[in-house]
Design an enzyme around this catalytic site. Structure first.
Site, short mmCIF file in Angstrom:
data_model
loop_
_atom_site.label_atom_id
_atom_site.label_comp_id
_atom_site.label_asym_id
_atom_site.label_seq_id
_atom_site.Cartn_x
_atom_site.Cartn_y
_atom_site.Cartn_z
N ASP A 8 15.40 13.16 75.38
CA ASP A 8 14.04 12.61 75.51
C ASP A 8 13.09 13.81 75.59
O ASP A 8 13.50 14.97 75.38
CB ASP A 8 13.94 11.65 76.71
CG ASP A 8 14.05 12.36 78.07
OD1 ASP A 8 14.30 13.58 78.11
OD2 ASP A 8 13.90 11.67 79.10
N CYS A 65 18.30 14.93 79.14
CA CYS A 65 17.03 14.41 79.67
C CYS A 65 16.63 15.32 80.82
O CYS A 65 17.12 16.45 80.90
CB CYS A 65 17.14 12.94 80.05
SG CYS A 65 18.32 12.54 81.36
N THR A 67 17.31 15.19 84.07
CA THR A 67 18.44 15.45 84.97
C THR A 67 19.80 15.21 84.33
O THR A 67 20.82 15.58 84.92
CB THR A 67 18.36 14.51 86.19
OG1 THR A 67 18.38 13.15 85.69
CG2 THR A 67 17.09 14.72 86.99
N HIS A 98 40.38 15.98 81.60
CA HIS A 98 40.81 14.85 82.43
C HIS A 98 40.21 13.52 82.00
O HIS A 98 40.87 12.49 82.06
CB HIS A 98 40.44 15.09 83.89
CG HIS A 98 41.27 16.14 84.57
ND1 HIS A 98 41.47 16.19 85.92
CD2 HIS A 98 41.93 17.22 84.05
CE1 HIS A 98 42.24 17.23 86.23
NE2 HIS A 98 42.52 17.88 85.11
N HIS A 132 46.53 12.30 81.09
CA HIS A 132 45.49 11.43 81.65
C HIS A 132 45.27 10.17 80.81
O HIS A 132 44.39 9.36 81.11
CB HIS A 132 44.18 12.20 81.79
CG HIS A 132 44.25 13.30 82.81
ND1 HIS A 132 44.16 13.06 84.17
CD2 HIS A 132 44.46 14.63 82.67
CE1 HIS A 132 44.28 14.20 84.82
NE2 HIS A 132 44.47 15.18 83.93
#
Ligand code: RB5
Length: 147
Positions: A8, A65, A67, A98, A132
């Site tokens: 963004d 973005c 965060t 993982h 995994h």
């Protein structure tokens, strides 16, 4: 490697820098926008990149973005997406090994450029660990649950 990237407005500058970094390293980077710092809504770009990752048009996706949080929440709504919010080399490596992440999310406001470069480099070099696999299959089973 062919990599899809999207952001963004709050992730636009970091996206631009990472495209330069990855291109210089010889990767093919498909930029799904946004293409300026004008305000946009991050779910729109999370959806575009996620769709291309699921279709395997690109090998993995990078979403940026402010965060990385909004992008990771939105991308994980798309069936087949395992988007990981990563913030250092360790989380980048473990997200691939993982969690078999197919998208990494980074915050421009929380992650300096040099760290972001290390993150994408580490993620590219890491390998999915087959031990995994059962957990990844269980995640796919959750996607089939009707609330
Ligand atoms: C946009 O201001 C900001 O909310 C967005 O980039 C992101 O940080 C959301 O998680």
């Amino acid at each position: 490697m062919k990599i899809g990237i999207g952001s963004d407005h709050a992730g636009f500058n970091l996206k631009k820098s990472l495209i330069g970094f990855l291109t210089e390293k010889g990767h093919e980077v498909v930029d799904y926008g946004t293409f300026s710092v004008d305000r946009v809504d991050y779910p729109d770009y999370a959806l575009i990149v996620s769709k291309h990752v699921v279709k395997q048009d690109v090998e993995f996706g990078i979403l940026i973005c402010g965060t990385g949080i909004g992008m990771s929440i939105a991308a994980n709504k798309v069936r087949g997406i395992r988007a990981a919010l990563v913030y250092d080399e360790l989380t980048a490596r473990l997200a691939k090994e993982h969690n078999h992440a197919n998208i990494i999310c980074i915050g421009e406001r929380t992650t300096p450029l040099e760290e972001a470069k290390l993150i994408v480099d580490t993620f590219i070099k890491a390998h999915r660990e087959s031990r995994h696999e059962t957990r990844i299959e269980k995640i796919a089973e959750i996607e089939k649950v009707k609330n």
